[in-house]
Scaffold this motif. Structure first.
Motif, PDB file in Angstrom:
ATOM      1  N   GLU A  66       0.829  -1.192   0.000  1.00 31.11           N
ATOM      2  CA  GLU A  66       0.000   0.000   0.000  1.00 31.11           C
ATOM      3  C   GLU A  66       0.868   1.248   0.000  1.00 31.11           C
ATOM      4  O   GLU A  66       1.961   1.255   0.567  1.00 31.11           O
ATOM      5  CB  GLU A  66      -0.913   0.001   1.227  1.00 31.11           C
ATOM      6  CG  GLU A  66      -1.876  -1.175   1.283  1.00 31.11           C
ATOM      7  CD  GLU A  66      -2.848  -1.172   0.120  1.00 31.11           C
ATOM      8  OE1 GLU A  66      -3.235  -0.068  -0.320  1.00 31.11           O
ATOM      9  OE2 GLU A  66      -3.213  -2.252  -0.356  1.00 31.11           O
ATOM     10  N   CYS A  78       2.427   4.765   1.082  1.00 32.57           N
ATOM     11  CA  CYS A  78       2.689   5.357   2.384  1.00 32.57           C
ATOM     12  C   CYS A  78       1.824   6.606   2.534  1.00 32.57           C
ATOM     13  O   CYS A  78       1.792   7.454   1.638  1.00 32.57           O
ATOM     14  CB  CYS A  78       4.158   5.723   2.507  1.00 32.57           C
ATOM     15  SG  CYS A  78       5.278   4.339   2.217  1.00 32.57           S
ATOM     16  N   GLN A  79       1.159   6.720   3.655  1.00 32.12           N
ATOM     17  CA  GLN A  79       0.213   7.814   3.856  1.00 32.12           C
ATOM     18  C   GLN A  79       0.917   9.068   4.346  1.00 32.12           C
ATOM     19  O   GLN A  79       1.814   9.012   5.181  1.00 32.12           O
ATOM     20  CB  GLN A  79      -0.874   7.397   4.850  1.00 32.12           C
ATOM     21  CG  GLN A  79      -1.728   6.244   4.340  1.00 32.12           C
ATOM     22  CD  GLN A  79      -2.340   6.533   2.970  1.00 32.12           C
ATOM     23  OE1 GLN A  79      -3.041   7.534   2.804  1.00 32.12           O
ATOM     24  NE2 GLN A  79      -2.056   5.663   1.998  1.00 32.12           N
ATOM     25  N   THR A  80       0.477  10.214   3.829  1.00 30.84           N
ATOM     26  CA  THR A  80       1.151  11.476   4.077  1.00 30.84           C
ATOM     27  C   THR A  80       0.470  12.298   5.158  1.00 30.84           C
ATOM     28  O   THR A  80      -0.724  12.143   5.420  1.00 30.84           O
ATOM     29  CB  THR A  80       1.213  12.309   2.780  1.00 30.84           C
ATOM     30  OG1 THR A  80       1.980  13.482   3.020  1.00 30.84           O
ATOM     31  CG2 THR A  80      -0.171  12.729   2.332  1.00 30.84           C
ATOM     32  N   ALA A  81       1.255  13.165   5.762  1.00 29.03           N
ATOM     33  CA  ALA A  81       0.740  14.166   6.688  1.00 29.03           C
ATOM     34  C   ALA A  81       1.624  15.406   6.572  1.00 29.03           C
ATOM     35  O   ALA A  81       2.836  15.296   6.352  1.00 29.03           O
ATOM     36  CB  ALA A  81       0.742  13.652   8.127  1.00 29.03           C
ATOM     37  N   ALA A 102       2.093   8.622  -1.035  1.00 31.32           N
ATOM     38  CA  ALA A 102       0.791   9.143  -1.442  1.00 31.32           C
ATOM     39  C   ALA A 102       0.718  10.651  -1.253  1.00 31.32           C
ATOM     40  O   ALA A 102       1.216  11.207  -0.266  1.00 31.32           O
ATOM     41  CB  ALA A 102      -0.312   8.474  -0.630  1.00 31.32           C
ATOM     42  N   ARG A 151       6.628  17.489   4.466  1.00 35.28           N
ATOM     43  CA  ARG A 151       5.694  16.392   4.638  1.00 35.28           C
ATOM     44  C   ARG A 151       6.387  15.221   5.313  1.00 35.28           C
ATOM     45  O   ARG A 151       7.615  15.096   5.294  1.00 35.28           O
ATOM     46  CB  ARG A 151       5.145  15.917   3.277  1.00 35.28           C
ATOM     47  CG  ARG A 151       4.374  16.947   2.479  1.00 35.28           C
ATOM     48  CD  ARG A 151       3.014  17.254   3.105  1.00 35.28           C
ATOM     49  NE  ARG A 151       2.211  18.096   2.242  1.00 35.28           N
ATOM     50  CZ  ARG A 151       2.215  19.429   2.254  1.00 35.28           C
ATOM     51  NH1 ARG A 151       3.058  20.063   3.067  1.00 35.28           N
ATOM     52  NH2 ARG A 151       1.418  20.110   1.455  1.00 35.28           N
ATOM     53  N   TRP A 159       5.673  10.796   5.611  1.00 33.45           N
ATOM     54  CA  TRP A 159       4.899   9.650   5.152  1.00 33.45           C
ATOM     55  C   TRP A 159       5.185   8.475   6.082  1.00 33.45           C
ATOM     56  O   TRP A 159       6.342   8.173   6.381  1.00 33.45           O
ATOM     57  CB  TRP A 159       5.286   9.259   3.733  1.00 33.45           C
ATOM     58  CG  TRP A 159       4.906  10.253   2.684  1.00 33.45           C
ATOM     59  CD1 TRP A 159       3.765  10.253   1.927  1.00 33.45           C
ATOM     60  CD2 TRP A 159       5.688  11.360   2.232  1.00 33.45           C
ATOM     61  NE1 TRP A 159       3.788  11.308   1.052  1.00 33.45           N
ATOM     62  CE2 TRP A 159       4.937  12.009   1.214  1.00 33.45           C
ATOM     63  CE3 TRP A 159       6.930  11.897   2.595  1.00 33.45           C
ATOM     64  CZ2 TRP A 159       5.415  13.136   0.559  1.00 33.45           C
ATOM     65  CZ3 TRP A 159       7.384  13.025   1.953  1.00 33.45           C
ATOM     66  CH2 TRP A 159       6.635  13.632   0.940  1.00 33.45           C
ATOM     67  N   ARG A 160       4.129   7.791   6.499  1.00 30.12           N
ATOM     68  CA  ARG A 160       4.284   6.591   7.337  1.00 30.12           C
ATOM     69  C   ARG A 160       4.171   5.362   6.459  1.00 30.12           C
ATOM     70  O   ARG A 160       3.143   5.148   5.823  1.00 30.12           O
ATOM     71  CB  ARG A 160       3.245   6.592   8.453  1.00 30.12           C
ATOM     72  CG  ARG A 160       3.414   7.771   9.399  1.00 30.12           C
ATOM     73  CD  ARG A 160       2.574   7.634  10.660  1.00 30.12           C
ATOM     74  NE  ARG A 160       2.753   8.793  11.534  1.00 30.12           N
ATOM     75  CZ  ARG A 160       3.762   8.956  12.380  1.00 30.12           C
ATOM     76  NH1 ARG A 160       4.696   8.022  12.463  1.00 30.12           N
ATOM     77  NH2 ARG A 160       3.857  10.034  13.138  1.00 30.12           N
ATOM     78  N   CYS A 161       5.201   4.564   6.419  1.00 28.14           N
ATOM     79  CA  CYS A 161       5.268   3.402   5.526  1.00 28.14           C
ATOM     80  C   CYS A 161       5.268   2.106   6.346  1.00 28.14           C
ATOM     81  O   CYS A 161       5.737   2.098   7.484  1.00 28.14           O
ATOM     82  CB  CYS A 161       6.521   3.465   4.676  1.00 28.14           C
ATOM     83  SG  CYS A 161       6.654   4.943   3.638  1.00 28.14           S
TER      84      CYS A 161
END
Length: 397
Positions: A90, A92-95, A357, A393, A395-397
């Motif tokens: 999936e 990696c979601q960003t913040a 992402a 930013r 990203w959590r992977c």
């Protein structure tokens, strides 16, 4: 297109040997031409790049590493398969990383191995302004000088970087427990480069050359042990330059001649070194180390190199001979304890690009990766009006 991305795009179009001028330093030079003007000729065989830009050496460095045995020990293979674990399925979601009020053009440049601490910089004119994030919360660090640039942080929150004072003299600092400490160089007038690295213990390393010299002429490697402000000159051969330091004290870098790298190396602090192997016909430099791993680049293929310092094996990532055809090109500038590599603004895991992402119309540029899989960098606009910095930013992977 802003000045930063124009510099990056123009450099990416040039195939050059592994000199001390690297992409991110050219970006810094675009921000701070006045500060770096005395090193305009420090290309060492990169005539086209120096004709375009003014710069000095810089490589993003990492904080700390896990024990890895003797530097570069063991047999080498020019086509070894990556032993890092397979990439996540999936994205990696960003913040967003919030920026202190009033700070502009901020970037996230380095993360500690645990992912708790992140450091970065904003700019005011040609000068840097430092930022420290702790658990995602930003803090504008004090500015004791004309410009303060933070470059690395370890798992204890010890930050290192460079100060330019009002007399345009540069020096290395350590920031810990809310206080700056100047790290003193030997007697004389020295220019530190590219940027300091720090390991888990708090040992700090950098190269210095006599002020006014170019291409690293008469440069030496300095080490400040944890808590010390007095530099130790390491007994390395002439032409040796260090780029990172591991937790066990292993130092990685390269041997240089006339400003151009001739071989990637790992050394212990007694000066014993091992040449890091590369495919036939390639030269290289090592820029970062963590645990059993080191990463850097190889030329003329412009590929990413990943070395296992325990076994001596080398893996070619990217488009070079025996490479993984990941689509990336350029040296690795960060690596974590699992062998994930940051190269060319992308994250590589087991040779495959990890998807970072972002919303539609944005593109990512990674700068560093923690052992916990936290990636830091920046978001940019994409498309015809692309490459404007949208801010730091993670990203959590």
């Amino acid at each position: 297109m802003n000045e930063e991305q124009e510099l990056r795009d123009r450099l990416e179009a040039i195939i050059v040997p592994p000199s001390r001028i690297e992409m991110d330093v050219l970006v810094r030079a675009g921000r701070r031409r006045a500060f770096r003007r005395h090193s305009a000729q420090a290309a060492g065989g990169v005539a086209l790049a120096t004709a375009m830009l003014l710069a000095v050496p810089s490589i993003l460095t990492r904080a700390g590493a896990q024990p890895s045995g003797q530097p570069g020990a063991g047999p080498a293979s020019a086509s070894a398969e990556a032993t890092a674990s397979a990439g996540p399925a999936e994205p990696c979601q960003t913040a967003e990383l919030p920026v202190p009020t009033g700070m502009k053009d901020a970037t996230a440049d380095a993360v500690d191995p645990t992912g708790r601490y992140v450091v970065g910089n904003s700019t005011v004119g040609q000068d840097f302004r430092p930022i420290l994030w702790t658990d995602g919360q930003p803090q504008a660090l004090p500015v004791h000088g004309k410009s303060v640039q933070v470059t690395a942080v370890n798992a204890s929150g010890i930050v290192v970087g460079l100060v330019e004072d009002t007399q345009r003299q540069e020096y290395v600092f350590r920031y810990a427990n809310g206080a700056y400490t100047r790290l003193h160089t030997p007697p004389g007038s020295w220019h530190p480069y590219p940027t300091p690295a720090v390991n888990a213990a708090g040992d700090v390393i950098i190269n210095v050359e006599p002020r006014g010299n170019l291409e690293g002429k008469d440069s030496i490697v300095l080490l400040w042990k944890a808590g010390s402000t007095t530099a130790v000159k390491l007994p390395l051969s002439a032409g040796a330059n260090a780029h990172d330091i591991n937790d066990d004290g292993t130092i990685v870098g390269a041997m240089y001649r006339d400003g151009v790298a001739t071989a990637a190396y790992a050394w212990d602090q007694q000066g014993n070194g091992r040449k890091l192997e590369l495919p036939a016909g390639q030269t290289g430099a090592a820029y970062a180390t963590r645990g059993d791993w080191a990463t850097g680049g190889m030329w003329p293929s412009m590929s990413t190199a990943l070395w296992n310092l325990r076994t001596g094996e080398v893996t070619t990532l990217g488009k070079g001979p025996g490479g993984t055809e990941s689509g990336t090109e350029g040296p690795g500038t960060a690596v974590n304890a699992s062998g994930w590599v940051v190269a060319g603004g992308s994250v590589l895991r087991a040779g495959a690009v990890v998807e970072l992402a972002l919303p539609s119309g944005q593109t990512s540029r990674a700068a560093d990766v923690s052992d916990t899989g936290l990636v830091v960098g920046q978001a940019l606009t994409s498309g015809r009006d692309g490459n404007q910095n949208l801010g730091p930013r993670m990203w959590r992977c």
